[in-house]
Scaffold this motif. Structure first.
Motif, mmCIF file in Angstrom:
data_model
loop_
_atom_site.group_PDB
_atom_site.id
_atom_site.type_symbol
_atom_site.label_atom_id
_atom_site.label_comp_id
_atom_site.label_asym_id
_atom_site.label_seq_id
_atom_site.Cartn_x
_atom_site.Cartn_y
_atom_site.Cartn_z
ATOM 1 N N SER A 12 0.783 -1.344 0.122
ATOM 2 C CA SER A 12 -0.057 -0.104 0.117
ATOM 3 C C SER A 12 0.882 1.321 -0.097
ATOM 4 N N MET A 13 0.376 2.244 -0.088
ATOM 5 C CA MET A 13 1.062 3.493 -0.137
ATOM 6 C C MET A 13 1.833 4.023 1.484
ATOM 7 N N GLU A 14 1.127 3.471 2.548
ATOM 8 C CA GLU A 14 1.818 3.692 3.629
ATOM 9 C C GLU A 14 2.921 2.492 3.840
ATOM 10 N N ILE A 15 2.940 1.297 3.349
ATOM 11 C CA ILE A 15 3.873 0.380 3.316
ATOM 12 C C ILE A 15 5.055 0.875 2.497
ATOM 13 N N ALA A 16 4.858 1.166 1.275
ATOM 14 C CA ALA A 16 5.843 1.900 0.268
ATOM 15 C C ALA A 16 6.801 3.184 1.032
ATOM 16 N N ARG A 17 5.949 3.961 1.516
ATOM 17 C CA ARG A 17 6.466 4.915 2.301
ATOM 18 C C ARG A 17 7.348 4.652 3.403
ATOM 19 N N ARG A 18 6.821 3.791 4.262
ATOM 20 C CA ARG A 18 7.632 3.304 5.498
ATOM 21 C C ARG A 18 8.863 2.435 5.038
ATOM 22 N N ALA A 19 8.769 1.788 4.093
ATOM 23 C CA ALA A 19 10.032 0.994 3.669
ATOM 24 C C ALA A 19 10.984 1.736 2.885
ATOM 25 N N LEU A 20 10.534 2.728 2.305
ATOM 26 C CA LEU A 20 11.371 3.745 1.395
ATOM 27 C C LEU A 20 12.347 4.251 2.426
ATOM 28 N N ASP A 21 11.490 4.864 3.407
ATOM 29 C CA ASP A 21 11.913 5.970 4.378
ATOM 30 C C ASP A 21 13.128 5.083 5.302
ATOM 31 N N MET A 22 12.656 3.799 5.644
ATOM 32 C CA MET A 22 13.734 2.864 6.237
ATOM 33 C C MET A 22 15.141 2.775 5.502
ATOM 34 N N ALA A 23 14.752 2.566 4.165
ATOM 35 C CA ALA A 23 15.915 2.548 3.267
ATOM 36 C C ALA A 23 16.830 3.618 2.932
ATOM 37 N N GLU A 24 16.329 4.782 3.828
ATOM 38 C CA GLU A 24 16.885 6.092 3.505
ATOM 39 C C GLU A 24 16.906 6.805 2.139
ATOM 40 N N VAL A 25 15.686 6.419 1.474
ATOM 41 C CA VAL A 25 15.424 7.153 -0.006
ATOM 42 C C VAL A 25 14.486 8.049 0.363
ATOM 43 N N ASP A 26 14.528 9.461 0.257
ATOM 44 C CA ASP A 26 13.743 10.562 0.606
ATOM 45 C C ASP A 26 12.730 10.403 -0.627
ATOM 46 N N SER A 27 12.049 11.504 -0.396
ATOM 47 C CA SER A 27 10.880 11.815 -1.427
ATOM 48 C C SER A 27 11.313 12.379 -2.673
ATOM 49 N N GLU A 28 12.630 12.745 -2.663
ATOM 50 C CA GLU A 28 13.230 13.330 -4.153
ATOM 51 C C GLU A 28 13.911 12.214 -4.764
ATOM 52 N N GLY A 29 13.987 10.856 -4.272
ATOM 53 C CA GLY A 29 14.606 9.951 -4.765
ATOM 54 C C GLY A 29 15.864 9.881 -4.436
ATOM 55 N N LEU A 30 16.673 10.763 -3.691
ATOM 56 C CA LEU A 30 18.234 10.698 -3.247
ATOM 57 C C LEU A 30 18.291 9.696 -2.067
ATOM 58 N N ASP A 31 19.307 8.715 -2.327
ATOM 59 C CA ASP A 31 19.748 7.770 -1.324
ATOM 60 C C ASP A 31 20.693 8.313 -0.483
ATOM 61 N N LYS A 32 21.261 7.456 0.365
ATOM 62 C CA LYS A 32 22.195 7.800 1.377
ATOM 63 C C LYS A 32 23.526 8.406 0.659
ATOM 64 N N GLN A 33 23.849 7.575 -0.281
ATOM 65 C CA GLN A 33 25.147 8.059 -1.167
ATOM 66 C C GLN A 33 24.871 9.560 -1.733
#
Length: 340
Positions: free
Chosen positions: A242-263
């Motif tokens: 779902s949308m909530e699951i997708a956002r939680r998962a991506l936030d945990m992976a440190e992928v922000d709303s702009e698509g920037l990752d940790k690197q």
């Protein structure tokens, strides 16, 4: 069925194995790159009608946009085999011989990262591309003699992230040269939906679009994001995305709303905090971050440049105002950075 040969002594990373499982099998299944697919379709139809091999093809563009996908789709369309290797694996002429001598009529030889092939190997392949023959030198010194060996007619497909590093004689020997560009959000969302079905995973329309927005215009990254979010959904929920699951998962992976990752963020923070926003050279950035400069220029910078977080100047990389803001910095009047 077409036979695929992978270079011996190498192993594919997990992401490449995953991409291979999700990869389309035919041109009509390819999503995005429509004009490229149309031109390749015409070339395939002509090859079938004339019973001649495809002309040699060069694909260029940033990593993860489908160069290998197109290379593996074409033998399926033609009902032929493919052998696969890479430029760095071909350090001398003898490394290329097994591929050329094992070619079947009309088969395909795919060389990834072809710009990294040494010049001596590049020159050795010229007669193979032009006349379907190779020249072998037997013996040494005054006793040396050259013999020509005829090859089966084949198609060479090269893939490169740096077409400018190819020599002009090499580049000119490719009949077709296709540049692959970044994908739209809608194209990536369709790729996510199709691959979720292949993985037997339910995903909402909103979640597919969210993954697409955070995938930097790149199908390989979209597949990677989908794989992680699917694992998260299986572990932490009922397996559907779902949308909530997708956002939680991506936030945990440190992928922000702009698509920037940790690197990506580390790159911008280094450029701004260590080098004052630049300009600075990629070698200095690579040394400071302890990352190969090729990784920065091929995998990190294309997205940052496209989104205008950085610019390239004659003096080096320079962070833009947008780049300062996305990592929570602001430019002072003297050009240095401040924490907000």
């Amino acid at each position: 069925m077409p036979r695929e040969t992978i270079i011996s002594g190498t192993t594919e990373p997990d992401d490449r194995k995953r991409d291979a499982a999700l990869r389309p099998k035919l041109l009509r299944e390819v999503i995005g790159q429509k004009k490229v697919a149309q031109r390749l379709g015409i070339a395939v139809n002509a090859s079938r009608k004339t019973k001649e091999p495809l002309g040699h093809i060069l694909f260029d563009g940033p990593p993860g946009l489908g160069k290998t996908t197109f290379a593996t789709v074409l033998p399926n369309e033609l009902g032929t085999s493919i052998q696969m290797t890479s430029g760095p694996a071909l350090s001398k002429q003898a490394d290329l011989l097994p591929y050329l001598t094992n070619l079947e009529e009309g088969s395909i030889l795919f060389i990834d990262e072809i710009h990294r092939m040494p010049r001596v190997v590049e020159e050795f392949i010229y007669p193979a591309m032009e006349d379907f023959r190779i020249d072998l030198v037997l013996g040494d010194g005054v006793n040396a003699r050259t013999i020509s060996m005829n090859l089966k007619r084949f198609t060479l497909i090269g893939a490169t992230t740096r077409s400018g590093m190819l020599s002009s004689p090499m580049r000119d020997r490719f009949k077709m040269q296709e540049h692959l560009d970044f994908y739209t959000i809608n194209e990536l969302a369709e790729i996510v939906r199709v691959n979720a079905r292949k993985l037997d995973t339910k995903i909402s329309e909103e979640a597919a679009l969210e993954l697409a927005r955070r995938s930097r215009g790149t199908p390989r990254i979209a597949n990677s994001r989908l794989s992680w979010v699917r694992n998260f959904a299986i572990s932490e929920a009922d397996g559907s995305i779902s949308m909530e699951i997708a956002r939680r998962a991506l936030d945990m992976a440190e992928v922000d709303s702009e698509g920037l990752d940790k690197q990506d963020r580390r790159y911008l923070e280094t450029l701004i905090d260590v080098f004052g926003g630049g300009p600075t050279g990629v070698e200095a950035m690579a040394a400071t971050m302890n990352i190969p400069s090729d990784t920065l220029s091929d995998e990190v910078e294309p997205f940052l440049l496209r989104e205008q977080y950085i610019v390239r100047t004659p003096r080096g990389r320079l962070a833009t105002q947008k780049g300062f803001l996305v990592v929570g910095r602001k430019q002072s009047t003297d050009g240095s950075s401040l924490f907000e």
